[in-house]
Design an enzyme around this catalytic site. Structure first.
Site, mmCIF file in Angstrom:
data_model
loop_
_atom_site.group_PDB
_atom_site.id
_atom_site.type_symbol
_atom_site.label_atom_id
_atom_site.label_comp_id
_atom_site.label_asym_id
_atom_site.label_seq_id
_atom_site.Cartn_x
_atom_site.Cartn_y
_atom_site.Cartn_z
ATOM 1 N N MET A 1 43.105 48.968 40.515
ATOM 2 C CA MET A 1 43.243 48.319 39.528
ATOM 3 C C MET A 1 44.526 47.335 39.568
ATOM 4 O O MET A 1 45.653 47.381 39.801
ATOM 5 C CB MET A 1 44.075 49.644 38.359
ATOM 6 C CG MET A 1 42.979 50.722 38.299
ATOM 7 S SD MET A 1 43.461 52.078 37.072
ATOM 8 C CE MET A 1 43.487 51.283 35.647
ATOM 9 N N SER A 2 44.204 46.170 39.091
ATOM 10 C CA SER A 2 44.872 45.009 39.353
ATOM 11 C C SER A 2 46.058 44.840 38.536
ATOM 12 O O SER A 2 47.090 44.153 38.700
ATOM 13 C CB SER A 2 44.087 43.845 39.385
ATOM 14 O OG SER A 2 43.678 43.561 38.257
ATOM 15 N N CYS A 95 39.881 38.439 50.982
ATOM 16 C CA CYS A 95 40.596 39.551 50.638
ATOM 17 C C CYS A 95 39.627 40.612 50.289
ATOM 18 O O CYS A 95 39.901 41.979 50.537
ATOM 19 C CB CYS A 95 41.428 39.282 49.229
ATOM 20 S SG CYS A 95 42.311 40.602 48.596
ATOM 21 N N CYS A 187 46.515 33.894 44.518
ATOM 22 C CA CYS A 187 47.465 34.812 43.927
ATOM 23 C C CYS A 187 48.828 34.691 44.919
ATOM 24 O O CYS A 187 49.849 34.921 44.233
ATOM 25 C CB CYS A 187 46.793 36.201 44.168
ATOM 26 S SG CYS A 187 46.587 36.770 45.897
#
Length: 359
Positions: A1-2, A95, A187
């Site tokens: 869950m980002s 990623c 990011c």
């Protein structure tokens, strides 16, 4: 869950589907408070709190897993090394390959979990990875590097929904992230200044900007890692080209620290070669076979004829592409009535121009 809306709704849908769900947030930075500026970045302290609140509303256990060291080694260091070698990497793809569906999946399986659920916009049908119904948000390109065994343990609940539908559902579920802006850019570069980040990592290394046709030095730069194939702006040329037309980066040679520029038409390539191919169904197809290829995230799709020999995936494009950069992914799709299916991916290694070879 980002901490974003997609992963929150994906978790809620997994609960609705009958799964025994545990929410996990990845701590990917040893200094996370520096990683977000507005909608830039992800995986910050702010995001972890948003993810925890979403898990509370959904009613699932929630944990934070520290993956900062692994992320630094497999994603950030790889990103820097690729630019130093004159290539243009895609860190989101790396990623997914190294963190979310390798390090995270390995730990999850070791703890007794069966699947990893994410908020990626893509579909899995009978084990086949396909594009999302929302082409504007489709993320199958950055998932195409996943192997068959990784796809078998993946769940993408959002692939049949548009982003607007996901946000509307989040609002109905009283998830506070319903209107949270999507993160964008890279990011781990919170201010969006990729050039500045690379300068801090690699240092300034002055070199020449050379005209492809004449060999004339048109300007100078502070490091070839600051450029990518197809780039037009920010070249800082001290003199215009003889024909007065704009110049674009055609190639980058780290060995002698040279950036070669030329006219836009010189960017055209007809054949793209990729190494380290990954076949979504686990079986290599040597071809030739006709398909579509995508050469950058959210980029144009090109009809092509693909072959694979000696571990090299080659696509002969039916129409020329421009600005194809080594280090990016070449993703092969097979269009059909059920939606474009991912066949394979490979890392772009080199390109060919039929016009140049016939000259």
């Amino acid at each position: 869950m980002s901490g974003g809306v997609d992963s929150a709704v994906a978790a809620a849908r997994a609960v609705d589907a009958g799964y025994d769900v545990t929410g996990v947030h990845l701590a990917l930075s040893s200094n996370p408070q520096t990683f977000r500026s507005g909608a830039r970045g992800c995986c910050t302290l702010e995001d972890s709190r948003d993810a925890r609140r979403a898990a509370d509303v959904i009613g699932i256990p929630f944990y934070v897993w520290d993956m900062a060291e692994r992320f630094r080694e497999d994603v950030v260091d790889d990103f820097v090394a690729e630019y130093a070698a004159g290539r243009t990497p895609n860190p989101c793809l790396r990623c997914n390959e190294k963190i979310k569906f390798s390090a995270v999946l390995d730990r999850a399986v070791a703890l007794g979990f069966d699947k990893v659920v994410t908020g990626h916009h893509a579909r899995l049908r009978d084990g086949e990875l396909r594009r999302s119904v929302d082409m504007g948000k489709d993320q199958s390109y950055v998932l195409a590097v996943l192997r068959r065994d990784q796809l078998d343990r993946a769940v993408f609940p959002l692939g049949d929904s548009s982003k607007d539908e996901v946000r509307e559902e989040a609002a109905r579920r009283d998830l506070a992230v319903a209107d949270k802006p999507d993160s964008h850019d890279i990011c781990f570069i919170a201010d969006g200044d990729t050039r500045g980040f690379l300068n801090r990592q690699l240092g300034e290394k002055p070199g020449d900007i050379v005209d492809a046709d004449s060999g004339e030095v048109l300007g100078s730069h502070n490091g070839s890692h600051q450029y990518t194939v197809g780039q037009r702006h920010g070249l800082g040329l001290q003199r215009p080209a003889a024909d007065g037309k704009p110049r674009y980066v055609l190639s980058i040679t780290p060995v002698d620290n040279t950036v070669t520029v030329g006219p836009r038409e010189a960017l055209e390539v007809n054949v793209v070669h990729g190494t380290e191919p990954v076949w979504s169904d686990g079986e290599a197809q040597h071809g030739p076979f006709d398909c579509d290829v995508q050469l950058r995230a959210h980029g144009e799709v090109y009809p092509a004829t693909v072959t694979c020999e000696d571990g090299v995936l080659s696509a002969r494009l039916h129409e020329a592409a421009k600005g194809v950069a080594a280090g990016q992914a070449m993703v092969v799709y097979r269009p059909d009535a059920a939606g474009d299916m991912v066949v394979a991916s490979a890392t772009i290694d080199r390109t060919e121009s039929l016009a140049a070879s016939n000259a």
